[in-house]
Write a protein that holds these residues in place. Structure first.
Motif, PDB file in Angstrom:
ATOM      1  N   GLU A  80      37.255  -0.353  27.875  1.00 43.73           N
ATOM      2  CA  GLU A  80      35.917  -0.501  28.444  1.00 43.73           C
ATOM      3  C   GLU A  80      35.982  -0.450  29.964  1.00 43.73           C
ATOM      4  OE1 GLU A  80      33.075  -0.675  26.931  1.00 43.73           O
ATOM      5  OE2 GLU A  80      33.868  -0.639  24.885  1.00 43.73           O
ATOM      6  N   ASP A  81      35.102   0.351  30.563  1.00 42.04           N
ATOM      7  CA  ASP A  81      35.043   0.432  32.016  1.00 42.04           C
ATOM      8  C   ASP A  81      34.385  -0.810  32.602  1.00 42.04           C
ATOM      9  OD1 ASP A  81      36.234   2.962  32.163  1.00 42.04           O
ATOM     10  OD2 ASP A  81      34.325   3.949  31.727  1.00 42.04           O
ATOM     11  N   VAL A  82      34.734  -1.085  33.850  1.00 43.49           N
ATOM     12  CA  VAL A  82      34.169  -2.238  34.556  1.00 43.49           C
ATOM     13  C   VAL A  82      33.084  -1.716  35.493  1.00 43.49           C
ATOM     14  CG1 VAL A  82      34.653  -4.181  36.075  1.00 43.49           C
ATOM     15  CG2 VAL A  82      36.372  -3.441  34.423  1.00 43.49           C
ATOM     16  N   PHE A  83      31.845  -2.022  35.176  1.00 40.35           N
ATOM     17  CA  PHE A  83      30.728  -1.536  35.987  1.00 40.35           C
ATOM     18  C   PHE A  83      30.342  -2.528  37.081  1.00 40.35           C
ATOM     19  CE2 PHE A  83      30.278   0.455  31.798  1.00 40.35           C
ATOM     20  CZ  PHE A  83      30.280   1.788  32.162  1.00 40.35           C
ATOM     21  N   VAL A  84      30.679  -3.784  36.898  1.00 41.49           N
ATOM     22  CA  VAL A  84      30.401  -4.821  37.898  1.00 41.49           C
ATOM     23  C   VAL A  84      31.735  -5.353  38.396  1.00 41.49           C
ATOM     24  CG1 VAL A  84      29.307  -7.036  38.368  1.00 41.49           C
ATOM     25  CG2 VAL A  84      28.241  -5.425  36.761  1.00 41.49           C
ATOM     26  N   ASN A  85      31.904  -5.345  39.705  1.00 44.71           N
ATOM     27  CA  ASN A  85      33.169  -5.801  40.287  1.00 44.71           C
ATOM     28  C   ASN A  85      33.342  -7.295  40.045  1.00 44.71           C
ATOM     29  OD1 ASN A  85      35.546  -5.849  41.739  1.00 44.71           O
ATOM     30  ND2 ASN A  85      34.514  -6.064  43.711  1.00 44.71           N
ATOM     31  N   PRO A  86      34.331  -7.718  39.238  1.00 43.16           N
ATOM     32  CA  PRO A  86      34.498  -9.153  38.978  1.00 43.16           C
ATOM     33  C   PRO A  86      35.072  -9.865  40.193  1.00 43.16           C
ATOM     34  CG  PRO A  86      36.240  -7.909  37.909  1.00 43.16           C
ATOM     35  CD  PRO A  86      35.300  -6.897  38.504  1.00 43.16           C
ATOM     36  N   ILE A  87      34.614 -11.072  40.416  1.00 39.80           N
ATOM     37  CA  ILE A  87      35.128 -11.867  41.529  1.00 39.80           C
ATOM     38  C   ILE A  87      36.459 -12.484  41.132  1.00 39.80           C
ATOM     39  CG2 ILE A  87      32.824 -12.338  42.407  1.00 39.80           C
ATOM     40  CD1 ILE A  87      33.023 -15.122  41.172  1.00 39.80           C
ATOM     41  N   ALA A  88      37.224 -12.870  42.101  1.00 40.88           N
ATOM     42  CA  ALA A  88      38.523 -13.478  41.821  1.00 40.88           C
ATOM     43  C   ALA A  88      38.328 -14.848  41.186  1.00 40.88           C
ATOM     44  CB  ALA A  88      39.314 -13.609  43.117  1.00 40.88           C
ATOM     45  N   PRO A  89      39.012 -15.143  40.079  1.00 36.69           N
ATOM     46  CA  PRO A  89      38.879 -16.467  39.449  1.00 36.69           C
ATOM     47  C   PRO A  89      39.407 -17.560  40.367  1.00 36.69           C
ATOM     48  CG  PRO A  89      39.942 -14.882  37.976  1.00 36.69           C
ATOM     49  CD  PRO A  89      39.900 -14.261  39.338  1.00 36.69           C
ATOM     50  N   MET A  90      38.904 -18.761  40.179  1.00 31.30           N
ATOM     51  CA  MET A  90      39.373 -19.899  40.947  1.00 31.30           C
ATOM     52  C   MET A  90      40.760 -20.309  40.465  1.00 31.30           C
ATOM     53  SD  MET A  90      37.023 -20.230  43.102  1.00 31.30           S
ATOM     54  CE  MET A  90      37.516 -21.770  43.893  1.00 31.30           C
TER      55      MET A  90
END
Length: 721
Positions: A80-90
């Protein structure tokens, strides 16, 4: 245009980040992409830094995800492609990610291990089944008539001993088909023709359980007498990597064994299918998140790697960082730090101080989706120094235009423009697809470059009157060809005076007259035209580059570079190539079509200019040497002056500047000032000599290299003739 003209003004900032908000602050700044951190722990080894354990944990998580990704690609499962840039986890989420990845890897390894074991067993049972099946055929004759009645052709070496007893030992196995001939030859040589070989190809192609390669194998049965031959046969089988399987001597035992093998194969196939289904479901579930997981892990790793460049204050309550950032973006940087502190619940905000430094800042050119392609082209040849003039804005025009000069086909340019316009119009959908095709990504990344190249090619194609290698007679030809001989549809225009007659003195309104498309000497005419145009454009662009250096000298306040570099460079180029460009325009203006056949040769004129060798008046008055005639009175004197001035510019560039810099350095040293160059006079002369030689030889070679515009344009036109 102001942000494109020069790199942005940079400042060195010192950041004081609280321990609890440092991770979030770096994450925010990383998402902005507006700062470049410096490593202030250069003296500390990588293994002694504070966050090295976190980096190692990220490396381990990335290794696990890479293993899972490899298995997904092996099974050809779509990720699955990533359409929304995920933020870095804490940081607290790292434990959950590690647990998830550990469980996924262990389960996948267990499934793969079981699957490999089942495949290996299935592989061996398949070979055994084929061995037992073929053994029925090979041994049936022995059970009825013993071995005496066997076809003599089955004997390795085609020799049968009349004294050989009727009972023999045998071994059965499989071997790769490409090895069977050498295998037979070795048996014959080692066993001296006393071994019988029966073989048959396997009815199915089997898959290697380790490599997955499709294998073609042969089943064989070897008959021999005595333990000595048995030992030799087994050693040869081991040497050729042949697999031997147990095979009973009696038919009933073989049949019972074959039934058992088939039953086990059926059960094993059922279990293997279930295992493969479980593996596929496991990988399919992982494929939904694998790309997002990889982005998160790499962001965590990047954050901790960046934090390893920070130093800790004496109280060990905050981290000290240094970074370069544009002065225009300082407000955004401070806002990001405030947001990071609020998210972490820190009561002490981050402190930002601008530091004074004499170190040269990095070059930061602001780009967008339109200019990034041109900026990448410029940076591929060399990144401009800090606050130097950025050539990228001018490349937006010059690069596609020079391409169009050598391409010059309105039809092909239209196709190129339509293709580029489609990529620009559909850029959001095409970007969302995230193709892995390198060629496509290169074209899509340069879609605006291709668009401009296509548009300029339409313009130059109209100038050349060339569309799909055909001319366009829009304004009707200005030549009267009623009296011109036409042979097989081609007009022979060998000399203007003999065969061509203009209707009026008005030239063709736009571009080249279409009559040249039918002329037999079209290439000769276009050669002269395009070669001169290439020299004009080349000289213009080189002069423009020298003028850009003047703006750099003025900006950095270098008067010595203006008077001792810029001026002699301009004069040098103007005396040689500028004069040549003037001669080109003069020849176009001074000589009419009736006089074109005896117009002076510019190439010979330029050669004579440097050799200072000119034809006598009696010589160039001859009709066959009229091209040696001067273009104007006093040409010899003027050209001699220009050559002398051009040669005087070389020592002008070479000698004064190093001496002046050396004297300035001595004066600054006597005044105890540190703001000067510490190079000695010999080093200064060497540097200036390199710069002078590079400019003088480069100006000549670059002018010659612009002739490739003419050469490639000729090649493009020639292939359609």
């Amino acid at each position: 245009m102001g942000t494109l003209f020069r790199s942005r003004t940079m400042g060195l900032y010192q950041l004081f980040l609280q321990n609890e908000s440092a991770y979030s602050s770096v994450s925010k700044l990383g998402e902005l992409g507006l700062v470049q951190f410096r490593d202030i722990n250069v003296s500390t080894s990588a293994f002694q830094r504070k966050f090295i354990n976190q980096v190692r944990r990220c490396d381990e998580m990335e290794r696990k995800l890479t293993y899972v990704e490899k298995e997904i690609l092996k099974d050809e499962i779509r990720m699955e492609d990533v359409f929304v840039n995920p933020i870095a986890p804490m940081p607290k989420e790292m434990i959950d990610l590690e647990t998830t990845f550990e469980k996924l890897e262990n389960e996948l390894k267990e499934v793969c291990s079981n699957s490999d074991a089942l495949k290996k067993t299935h592989f061996e049972l398949t070979e055994l089944k084929n061995v037992l099946t073929q053994a029925h055929l090979f041994l049936s004759a022995q059970e009825v008539n013993h071995v005496d009645t066997m076809d003599s052709a089955t004997l390795v070496g085609n020799e049968v001993s009349p004294d050989m007893p009727s009972q023999h030992g045998f071994v059965a196995g499989v071997i790769l088909r490409e090895r069977i001939l050498v295998f037979e030859m070795m048996l014959w040589r080692v066993c001296r023709g006393n071994v019988f070989l029966r073989r048959a190809d396997m009815d199915t192609v089997i898959e290697d359980p380790v490599t997955g390669e499709k294998l073609h194998k042969v089943v064989f049965v070897l008959f021999f007498q005595g333990d000595h031959l048995k030992s030799r046969v087994k050693k040869i089988c081991d040497g050729f990597h042949a697999t031997l399987y147990p095979c009973p001597e009696t038919y009933d035992e073989r049949e019972n064994m074959l039934v058992g093998v088939k039953t086990r194969l059926e059960d094993l196939s059922h279990i293997l299918n279930q295992t493969q289904d479980h593996r596929h479901r496991l990988l399919a579930n992982a494929a939904k998140n694998i790309k997002s997981w990889l982005i998160k892990v790499r962001k965590i790793k990047a954050i901790y790697t960046t934090m390893n460049m920070f130093n800790q204050d004496v109280t060990r309550e905050c981290l000290i960082a240094e970074c370069w950032a544009s002065t225009n973006d300082s407000a955004q940087v401070q806002q990001a730090l405030r947001e990071a502190s609020e998210e972490c619940g820190s009561h002490v905000p981050a402190i930002v101080n601008r530091m004074a430094t004499s170190e040269q800042p990095p070059t930061y050119n602001l780009v967008n989706k339109f200019t990034v392609g041109f900026q990448n082209i410029v940076d591929a040849y060399g990144v401009a120094s800090y606050e130097e003039v950025n050539p990228a804005p001018y490349t937006i025009i010059t690069f596609p235009f020079l391409f169009a000069v050598m391409f010059g086909d309105a039809g092909h340019g239209l196709l190129m423009s339509l293709f580029a316009f489609w990529m620009v119009y559909k850029e959001r959908q095409l970007m969302a697809q995230k193709s892995d095709n390198e060629i496509w990504n290169t074209m899509f990344g340069g879609r605006y470059i291709i668009l401009l190249m296509g548009l300029f090619s339409i313009y130059t194609g109209l100038i050349y009157n060339d569309a799909f290698a055909k001319s366009l007679n829009i304004f009707h030809s200005q030549w009267d060809v009623s009296d011109v001989n036409i042979t097989k549809g081609a007009i022979t225009i060998q000399t203007y005076a003999e065969y061509s007659f203009p209707n009026t003195s008005v030239p063709y309104p736009f571009g080249i007259d279409p009559i040249w498309q039918s002329a037999s000497n079209k290439i000769l005419f276009l050669n002269s035209y395009k070669m001169k145009v290439s020299i004009i454009f080349g000289f213009s662009q080189m002069i423009f580059g020298v003028v850009l250096s003047l703006w750099n000298h003025v900006h950095f306040k270098k008067p010595l570079s203006i008077y001792l570099e810029f001026l002699p460079q301009i004069i040098f180029m103007s005396c040689i190539f500028g004069y040549l460009v003037i001669l080109i325009f003069a020849k176009w203006v001074m000589y009419t079509w009736q006089q074109a056949y005896c117009a002076p040769s510019l190439l010979i004129s330029l050669i004579n200019m440097f050799l200072m060798k000119y034809a006598d008046e009696d010589e160039y008055k001859k009709p066959e040497f009229c091209y040696l005639a001067p273009m104007y009175g006093g040409q010899q004197v003027l050209q001699t002056i220009l050559v002398v001035v051009a040669f005087l510019c070389v020592p002008w560039m070479l000698v004064p500047k190093p001496i002046m810099i050396h004297l300035r350095n001595k004066r600054l040293s006597s005044s105890s000032s540190d703001d000067h160059d510490n190079k000695g006079l010999p080093d200064l002369f060497i540097d200036q000599a390199i710069h002078t030689i590079e400019f003088c030889l480069g100006s000549i070679s670059h002018t010659a290299s612009y002739l490739r515009l003419w050469a490639l344009s000729l090649a493009h036109a020639r292939k359609f003739l």
